[in-house]
Structure formats: structure tokens, C-alpha cells
Motif scaffolding. Structure first.
Motif, PDB file in Angstrom:
ATOM      1  N   THR A   4       0.851  -1.176   0.000  1.00 37.76           N
ATOM      2  CA  THR A   4       0.000   0.000   0.000  1.00 37.76           C
ATOM      3  C   THR A   4       0.885   1.223   0.000  1.00 37.76           C
ATOM      4  O   THR A   4       2.018   1.181   0.441  1.00 37.76           O
ATOM      5  N   LYS A   5       0.345   2.329  -0.525  1.00 37.70           N
ATOM      6  CA  LYS A   5       1.114   3.571  -0.525  1.00 37.70           C
ATOM      7  C   LYS A   5       1.268   4.042   0.902  1.00 37.70           C
ATOM      8  O   LYS A   5       0.427   3.825   1.756  1.00 37.70           O
ATOM      9  N   SER A   6       2.357   4.706   1.145  1.00 37.10           N
ATOM     10  CA  SER A   6       2.677   5.186   2.479  1.00 37.10           C
ATOM     11  C   SER A   6       2.174   6.617   2.640  1.00 37.10           C
ATOM     12  O   SER A   6       2.803   7.543   2.147  1.00 37.10           O
ATOM     13  N   PRO A   7       1.015   6.808   3.302  1.00 40.61           N
ATOM     14  CA  PRO A   7       0.519   8.170   3.475  1.00 40.61           C
ATOM     15  C   PRO A   7       1.409   8.953   4.424  1.00 40.61           C
ATOM     16  O   PRO A   7       2.027   8.381   5.317  1.00 40.61           O
ATOM     17  N   PRO A   8       1.520  10.289   4.215  1.00 36.62           N
ATOM     18  CA  PRO A   8       2.421  11.099   5.042  1.00 36.62           C
ATOM     19  C   PRO A   8       2.188  10.957   6.535  1.00 36.62           C
ATOM     20  O   PRO A   8       3.139  10.978   7.302  1.00 36.62           O
ATOM     21  N   ASP A   9       0.938  10.793   6.975  1.00 35.98           N
ATOM     22  CA  ASP A   9       0.702  10.702   8.413  1.00 35.98           C
ATOM     23  C   ASP A   9       1.306   9.427   8.998  1.00 35.98           C
ATOM     24  O   ASP A   9       1.709   9.406  10.147  1.00 35.98           O
ATOM     25  N   GLY A  66      10.136   5.061   5.978  1.00 35.79           N
ATOM     26  CA  GLY A  66       9.209   5.176   4.859  1.00 35.79           C
ATOM     27  C   GLY A  66       9.614   6.307   3.939  1.00 35.79           C
ATOM     28  O   GLY A  66      10.391   7.184   4.311  1.00 35.79           O
ATOM     29  N   ARG A  67       9.090   6.262   2.711  1.00 33.31           N
ATOM     30  CA  ARG A  67       9.345   7.322   1.737  1.00 33.31           C
ATOM     31  C   ARG A  67       8.022   7.754   1.151  1.00 33.31           C
ATOM     32  O   ARG A  67       7.198   6.904   0.787  1.00 33.31           O
ATOM     33  N   ALA A 116      18.877   4.380  -0.247  1.00 33.30           N
ATOM     34  CA  ALA A 116      17.593   4.635   0.419  1.00 33.30           C
ATOM     35  C   ALA A 116      17.810   5.477   1.676  1.00 33.30           C
ATOM     36  O   ALA A 116      17.029   6.388   1.977  1.00 33.30           O
ATOM     37  N   GLN A 117      18.888   5.187   2.391  1.00 31.31           N
ATOM     38  CA  GLN A 117      19.177   5.947   3.599  1.00 31.31           C
ATOM     39  C   GLN A 117      19.569   7.388   3.275  1.00 31.31           C
ATOM     40  O   GLN A 117      19.195   8.312   3.996  1.00 31.31           O
ATOM     41  N   LYS A 118      20.315   7.598   2.191  1.00 33.29           N
ATOM     42  CA  LYS A 118      20.686   8.957   1.787  1.00 33.29           C
ATOM     43  C   LYS A 118      19.441   9.770   1.476  1.00 33.29           C
ATOM     44  O   LYS A 118      19.357  10.954   1.833  1.00 33.29           O
ATOM     45  N   GLU A 119      18.481   9.152   0.798  1.00 31.90           N
ATOM     46  CA  GLU A 119      17.238   9.864   0.485  1.00 31.90           C
ATOM     47  C   GLU A 119      16.569  10.311   1.774  1.00 31.90           C
ATOM     48  O   GLU A 119      16.161  11.470   1.905  1.00 31.90           O
ATOM     49  N   ASN A 122      18.641  13.111   3.630  1.00 34.29           N
ATOM     50  CA  ASN A 122      18.498  14.417   2.977  1.00 34.29           C
ATOM     51  C   ASN A 122      17.107  15.003   3.188  1.00 34.29           C
ATOM     52  O   ASN A 122      16.971  16.178   3.517  1.00 34.29           O
ATOM     53  N   ARG A 123      16.087  14.187   3.009  1.00 35.45           N
ATOM     54  CA  ARG A 123      14.702  14.658   3.145  1.00 35.45           C
ATOM     55  C   ARG A 123      14.403  15.100   4.565  1.00 35.45           C
ATOM     56  O   ARG A 123      13.709  16.091   4.789  1.00 35.45           O
ATOM     57  N   LEU A 124      14.942  14.377   5.546  1.00 29.91           N
ATOM     58  CA  LEU A 124      14.641  14.663   6.950  1.00 29.91           C
ATOM     59  C   LEU A 124      15.645  15.623   7.586  1.00 29.91           C
ATOM     60  O   LEU A 124      15.451  16.048   8.722  1.00 29.91           O
ATOM     61  N   GLY A 125      16.718  15.968   6.874  1.00 32.98           N
ATOM     62  CA  GLY A 125      17.717  16.880   7.404  1.00 32.98           C
ATOM     63  C   GLY A 125      18.438  16.328   8.626  1.00 32.98           C
ATOM     64  O   GLY A 125      18.619  17.022   9.619  1.00 32.98           O
ATOM     65  N   LEU A 126      18.851  15.069   8.538  1.00 33.20           N
ATOM     66  CA  LEU A 126      19.494  14.428   9.690  1.00 33.20           C
ATOM     67  C   LEU A 126      20.935  14.905   9.846  1.00 33.20           C
ATOM     68  O   LEU A 126      21.710  14.862   8.882  1.00 33.20           O
TER      69      LEU A 126
END
Length: 193
Positions: A4-9, A66-67, A116-119, A122-126
Motif C-alpha cells: 500500500t502507498k505510504s501516506p504522510p501521516d 518510509g518514503r 535509500a538511507q541517503k534519500e 536528505n529529506r529529513l535533514g538528519l
């Protein structure tokens, strides 16, 4: 199994009905264990060997982040200890300055690929690196508990506190995931000397 798609919530929050994982004793052997001499590739394109890290370090192991727009395994939220990886990573991000100020290094480990971890990083600003155990060398050497979903072998959520490469504390199971950093900071404030 269908994905299933991963909803943002689901990605950024802890579901109210998230099942609580039980302690199956799978981490009892870790206290006072020396971390194996194994290097893992990091999101900042370095090989990190936890064996040789000096001082205090926190290693939080998680199944997978999740992405947005990418399918998650069916029933993911119903698997005890599976959901909550992104909120956990963000809670370490939000408390990173305090940990760093106290001389504590932070690393996240999953069996996801470095890409996958780089994505996610970067997205989460870790501000700390994620380490890839895609070949299961680290989890196998430490005999970490795994869960299997849709043909994936994923590390169950646990957190290790190391002092000079030796496990001083293991949090397992970790629940709720986004509050783990609070437990870690409290333990370190009582035991870090």
C-alpha cells in the motif's frame, strides 16, 4: 502480499493504535558485549567502524524508514515494533545538539541500502549518519533480532549505548519510537561520567 502507498501521516507520526512490542529476550546477550570489528557504509560516504569509535555513542537500529509515494508492506502498522522509524529518526535529529554537546555520537542503522538511507537523511535533514547493514554483517555478528516482511529481513527496533565500543545499555523493545531519545538522554545523564 499487496503493498500500500505510504501516506504522510504514517511516515511522520506514531499511529494511535500502534501495537506495543513485547520483550522476547532477544537482546539479553548484548550487555557488556564488544561491538564487532565491522565497517558499515554511511550516508556521508564514509566507512564507519563502530568498534573503533571512542567515548559514548548511541546506535539506534530500526527496520526501515518510509518514503513519500513509495509502497510499504501490507499490514506494516500492525506489526509490533515496525512503524515509527521516521519519527524516531526525527526525534534524534531534534535532540542531536544536546547529545553532541555532551560528547555523545549518534548513528542510525538499518538493512536498507545506502541510497535509500541517503534519500531519508536528505529529506529529513538528519545531522548524524545512517549506516547500512544491507549485507547483515553487523546484525548477524551481534545476533540482533530480525523481522521478515515481504521477503525483507529487517532489524527489530533497539537502541545501544556504547562506551569505547562496548555495549553499556540496550533498550529493547523500544516503544514508543519517538520517545526513545528521551530515555537515552535520561540514562546517559545518570550514567555518563
Amino acid at each position: 502480499m499487496q503493498n500500500t502507498k505510504s501516506p504522510p501521516d504514517v511516515i511522520f507520526s506514531i499511529p494511535a493504535d500502534l501495537p506495543i512490542p513485547s520483550d522476547d529476550g532477544a537482546c539479553e546477550h548484548l550487555k557488556n558485549m564488544r561491538i564487532p570489528n565491522i565497517s558499515l557504509w554511511s550516508t556521508d560516504d564514509q566507512e564507519i567502524n563502530l568498534f573503533s569509535l571512542p567515548g559514548w555513542n548511541v546506535i539506534f537500529c530500526y527496520p526501515m524508514t518510509g518514503r513519500p509515494g513509495v509502497s510499504i508492506p501490507e499490514g506494516w502498522v500492525q506489526i509490533p515494533g515496525a512503524a515509527g522509524c521516521t519519527p524516531q529518526a526525527c526525534s534524534y535529529r531534534d535532540n542531536h545538539a544536546e547529545l553532541k554537546r555532551n560528547g555523545v555520537g549518534v548513528y542510525g542503522i538499518s538493512t536498507q541500502t545506502s541510497e535509500a538511507q541517503k534519500e531519508a537523511s536528505n529529506r529529513l535533514g538528519l545531522p548524524y549518519p545512517l549506516l547500512s547493514d544491507a549485507d547483515h554483517s553487523f546484525s548477524t555478528a551481534l545476533k540482533l533480532p530480525l523481522l521478515e516482511v515481504d521477503g525483507l529481513r529487517l532489524i527489530k527496533r533497539l537502541t545501544l549505548i556504547l562506551k569505547d565500543g562496548v555495549v553499556k545499555k540496550c533498550f529493547y523493545p523500544v516503544f514508543p519510537p519517538d520517545k526513545n531519545v528521551v530515555e537515552v538522554i535520561a540514562w546517559l545523564s545518570e550514567n555518563q561520567a
